[in-house]
Design an enzyme around this catalytic site. Structure first.
Site, PDB file in Angstrom:
ATOM      1  N   HIS A  26       0.841  -1.192   0.000  1.00  0.00           N
ATOM      2  CA  HIS A  26       0.000   0.000   0.000  1.00  0.00           C
ATOM      3  C   HIS A  26       0.885   1.254   0.000  1.00  0.00           C
ATOM      4  O   HIS A  26       1.235   1.773   1.069  1.00  0.00           O
ATOM      5  CB  HIS A  26      -0.903   0.006   1.239  1.00  0.00           C
ATOM      6  CG  HIS A  26      -1.815  -1.177   1.330  1.00  0.00           C
ATOM      7  ND1 HIS A  26      -1.366  -2.417   1.734  1.00  0.00           N
ATOM      8  CD2 HIS A  26      -3.146  -1.308   1.068  1.00  0.00           C
ATOM      9  CE1 HIS A  26      -2.387  -3.267   1.722  1.00  0.00           C
ATOM     10  NE2 HIS A  26      -3.473  -2.615   1.323  1.00  0.00           N
ATOM     11  N   GLY A 115      -3.703  -3.338  11.520  1.00  0.00           N
ATOM     12  CA  GLY A 115      -4.134  -3.841  10.223  1.00  0.00           C
ATOM     13  C   GLY A 115      -5.636  -3.945  10.192  1.00  0.00           C
ATOM     14  O   GLY A 115      -6.299  -3.336   9.348  1.00  0.00           O
ATOM     15  N   GLY A 154     -10.916   4.598   7.178  1.00  0.00           N
ATOM     16  CA  GLY A 154     -11.455   3.295   7.542  1.00  0.00           C
ATOM     17  C   GLY A 154     -11.445   3.063   9.039  1.00  0.00           C
ATOM     18  O   GLY A 154     -12.383   2.474   9.595  1.00  0.00           O
ATOM     19  N   HIS A 257      -3.886   3.026  -3.464  1.00  0.00           N
ATOM     20  CA  HIS A 257      -4.109   2.500  -2.121  1.00  0.00           C
ATOM     21  C   HIS A 257      -3.412   1.172  -1.894  1.00  0.00           C
ATOM     22  O   HIS A 257      -2.614   1.040  -0.962  1.00  0.00           O
ATOM     23  CB  HIS A 257      -5.605   2.327  -1.843  1.00  0.00           C
ATOM     24  CG  HIS A 257      -5.884   1.573  -0.580  1.00  0.00           C
ATOM     25  ND1 HIS A 257      -5.793   2.158   0.672  1.00  0.00           N
ATOM     26  CD2 HIS A 257      -6.197   0.269  -0.353  1.00  0.00           C
ATOM     27  CE1 HIS A 257      -6.053   1.249   1.599  1.00  0.00           C
ATOM     28  NE2 HIS A 257      -6.304   0.090   1.003  1.00  0.00           N
ATOM     29  N   GLU A 405     -17.849  -3.290  24.813  1.00  0.00           N
ATOM     30  CA  GLU A 405     -17.023  -4.488  24.980  1.00  0.00           C
ATOM     31  C   GLU A 405     -15.823  -4.506  24.052  1.00  0.00           C
ATOM     32  O   GLU A 405     -14.728  -4.922  24.443  1.00  0.00           O
ATOM     33  CB  GLU A 405     -17.867  -5.751  24.742  1.00  0.00           C
ATOM     34  CG  GLU A 405     -18.948  -5.985  25.777  1.00  0.00           C
ATOM     35  CD  GLU A 405     -20.272  -5.358  25.392  1.00  0.00           C
ATOM     36  OE1 GLU A 405     -21.273  -5.619  26.081  1.00  0.00           O
ATOM     37  OE2 GLU A 405     -20.293  -4.604  24.389  1.00  0.00           O
ATOM     38  N   HIS A 467     -28.994 -14.723  25.384  1.00  0.00           N
ATOM     39  CA  HIS A 467     -27.910 -14.526  26.341  1.00  0.00           C
ATOM     40  C   HIS A 467     -27.241 -15.834  26.763  1.00  0.00           C
ATOM     41  O   HIS A 467     -26.340 -15.811  27.597  1.00  0.00           O
ATOM     42  CB  HIS A 467     -28.444 -13.800  27.584  1.00  0.00           C
ATOM     43  CG  HIS A 467     -28.681 -12.337  27.376  1.00  0.00           C
ATOM     44  ND1 HIS A 467     -29.478 -11.855  26.356  1.00  0.00           N
ATOM     45  CD2 HIS A 467     -28.228 -11.239  28.040  1.00  0.00           C
ATOM     46  CE1 HIS A 467     -29.496 -10.533  26.411  1.00  0.00           C
ATOM     47  NE2 HIS A 467     -28.756 -10.132  27.426  1.00  0.00           N
TER      48      HIS A 467
END
Length: 656
Positions: A26, A115, A154, A257, A405, A467
């Protein structure tokens, strides 16, 4: 004296030459962000290239890890010994330090593996948290550094970034500075095909300072970074750049890119940027200026070492920053705790047993820093005396992560990578799916984090199948280098905490129950029997017909079945298997001894069978879940799904 442009162009051409040599990579991001990186590394970043592990260095995180040649070029230019020109030439080749995406542990100067987009910026939040915590407890003489991040579009689109950004703003981590590569290009073309939000307003709404500057104007960049380091808030600097800067035909397009520019375009770029040098050649004057930048932190490093040498608690700080834990006092602590609790043999949920273990561990281990994803009372991760970490209380050791989380797990990675903190946190086991990418990355890096994941089966009852994590244990066991503990009683819980704390190169999961379980290990823990992963908890008292292998809440069912079968004169041994990963690490002889050789094997676990054939064989029997759970009282659910001592007995009797 080389100009800023000369220094930035050295990054650009090393990057494009390396990508071209690999025929893969890249180049666009390193070319576009070279000006930003040059200002950062020559004027602001506190580091000493000859002492990459200096604890008080600034942390630099390349969250946009696809642009890895940016950091590899910088490490080479600033004089990191291992990052030779030959390593750049070997970019993306097997065995090279220059992996396709930066990998922690491969080469010094790479602070975290990146990454998967969004992970780097979120990990950096944890680094900033650890810095704030240590500075509050040890003072700026020993801990006085910043965390810098280069992030892409991103990174900011990934959902984890919102969790991390809002957490950092809430905690007011003003030593966290994000440099956003604001190039308006995505792989699919213009960023506008997928994104139309205002990132500056987004960050400001989360409590950050946010400004936009020309990412190719060194004076504007310097002014923005200078303002950021004195800000009372975390800072975003949107650096408006051109991807593939300097390439006459491809700059500003998505084509730069993720593909080499090609020899013709590289030649045209050399002409356009007035860089008449052969591939991988950096003129000595430019190279010398870059190496001087890599050594400018040596003076500050030496002064820091002098302050450390004079500090009355130097040894304690050095042990803390390396998170050194002496196993002998830890073993004694666990042994005493287990002996005490065995005297009472209480029936506790293993989440309660975990809380009891933490009541003993947290006061003795200053490095332990806990938290939960808005489930403190349910996961039992906060012990008496713990207070909330946050603005004006960075010295405290309990983090209210909120319902975040994914960012919680990534921040824990960052805290562990920073040093000085051994992070643990809690949520429900089913929500491991929300944090899995960060857990996987932690396993890849070999960092020590401890995830307390409770409500681990249909045993949670009425909350129902949404759950009840029937498949989650198998999926976590499938991740390499993750230790998945599922203890059965307070003694095993304490032993598993001991093992997780000493697992210096692995994340650990403690899978714990909501429901109360009968006490099993009345002898306490004179030795840590869980350390071998599985062991014979109760030998057969009659001629042996089968082996019952159980984990966690199902151990008590196996023990009850053993008693019921014994009344018929039938012998079975009960094997408790709190950690299959540790059991797999034992010798074949030990495994065979525990599992009874050719004896028929029956595994009992309130989860799906996947993974158990490794131990019971394709002809072995499994008593557990075959699909999703249901809502109802847990005792009725166990009967409904056939996970009972009677079902175990029937399976053994059916072996005739």
């Amino acid at each position: 004296m080389p100009s800023h442009t000369d220094l930035a162009n050295a990054i650009r051409f090393l990057s494009m030459d390396s990508v071209q040599a690999a025929n893969s990579g890249h180049p666009g991001m390193p070319m576009g962000m070279a000006d930003v990186a040059t200002v950062l590394f020559t004027k602001f970043l506190k580091f000493d290239a000859h002492a990459p592990n200096w604890p008080d260095r600034d942390r630099f995180v390349l969250s946009a890890g696809h642009g890895s040649m940016l950091i590899y070029s910088l490490l080479h230019l600033t004089g990191y010994e291992a990052m030779t020109i030959e390593q750049l030439k070997a970019f993306r080749q097997i065995g090279a330090l220059t992996a396709g995406h930066p990998e922690y542990g491969h080469v010094q100067g790479v602070e975290t593996t990146t990454g998967p987009l969004g992970q780097g910026i979120s990990t950096a939040v944890g680094m900033a948290m650890a810095e704030a915590h240590l500075r509050a407890n040890w003072g700026a003489d020993l801990c006085d550094h910043r965390t810098w991040v280069i992030a892409s579009d991103g990174d900011l689109m990934e959902g984890i970034s919102q969790e991390a950004i809002s957490l950092a703003g809430h905690l007011n981590l003003n030593r966290l500075i994000v440099l956003w590569d604001d190039n308006e290009i995505s792989i699919d073309g213009a960023l506008s095909v997928a994104e139309s939000g205002d990132q500056l307003l987004r960050f400001k709404a989360a409590g950050w300072e946010a400004v936009r500057v020309d990412g190719h104007d060194p004076e504007a960049l310097e002014a923005a970074m200078a303002a950021a380091i004195v800000s009372v808030k975390p800072s975003l600097i949107a650096c408006r750049t051109q991807i593939g800067f300097g390439a006459p035909n491809l700059a500003g397009t998505a084509k730069t890119h993720g593909s080499p520019l090609g020899m013709q375009e590289i030649a045209a770029t050399r002409a356009a940027l007035n860089w008449p040098h052969a591939p991988f050649v950096v003129p000595e004057e430019i190279g010398a200026t870059w190496r001087a930048a890599g050594q400018k932190g040596a003076k500050a490093h030496a002064a820091w070492h002098k302050r450390l040498a004079q500090h009355p608690n130097r040894a304690a700080f050095e042990d803390l920053i390396e998170t050194k834990i002496d196993p002998v006092p830890l073993r004694n602590l666990i042994k005493a705790h287990c002996a005490e609790i065995a005297q009472h043999a209480p029936s506790l949920a293993t989440r309660e047993s975990s809380g009891a273990a933490l009541e003993v561990l947290v006061p003795e281990l200053d490095c332990l820093m806990g938290g939960s994803a808005d489930l403190t009372g349910s996961v039992n991760t906060k012990v008496a005396g713990m207070k909330a970490f946050g603005p004006n209380a960075y010295q405290e050791r309990y983090v209210h992560y909120g319902v975040r989380e994914h960012a919680m797990a990534a921040a824990m990675n960052g805290m562990a990578l920073h040093g000085g903190v051994l992070p643990y946190s809690g949520t429900f086991l089913v929500f491991a799916d929300y944090l899995r990418p960060a857990l996987r990355l932690g396993a890849l890096m070999g960092v020590r984090t401890i995830h307390v994941l409770t409500h681990d089966s249909i045993g949670l009852g009425e909350d129902g199948p949404t759950h009840q994590p029937v498949e989650t244990l198998a999926s976590l066991r499938a991740i390499p280098n993750v230790l998945v503990f599922r203890p059965c009683d307070p003694v095993e819980v304490a032993e598993c905490w001991e093992l997780a704390i000493l697992a210096e190169q692995s994340p650990s999961v403690l899978s714990l129950t909501r429901q109360k379980l009968s006490f099993q290990r009345c002898e306490g823990s004179p030795i840590n029997r869980s350390a071998q992963g599985a062991y014979v908890m109760s030998p057969a008292q009659h001629p042996e017909k089968a082996v019952l292998i159980a984990t966690g809440s199902e151990v008590e069912l196996a023990m009850k079945a053993q008693t019921q079968l014994a009344q018929r004169g039938i012998g079975v041994r009960v094997v408790s298997a709190p950690c299959l990963e540790l059991f797999e690490a034992q010798t074949f002889e030990y495994q065979n001894e525990v599992l009874g050789g050719d004896l028929p094997k029956i595994a009992i676990e309130a989860a799906v069978r996947f993974g158990w054939d490794r131990w019971i064989g394709p002809q072995g029997m499994f008593i557990g879940m075959k699909g999703f759970g249901a809502s109802g009282p847990y005792q009725e659910l166990y009967a409904h799904f056939g996970i009972t001592s009677e079902a175990i007995c029937a399976a053994v009797l059916g072996l005739d």
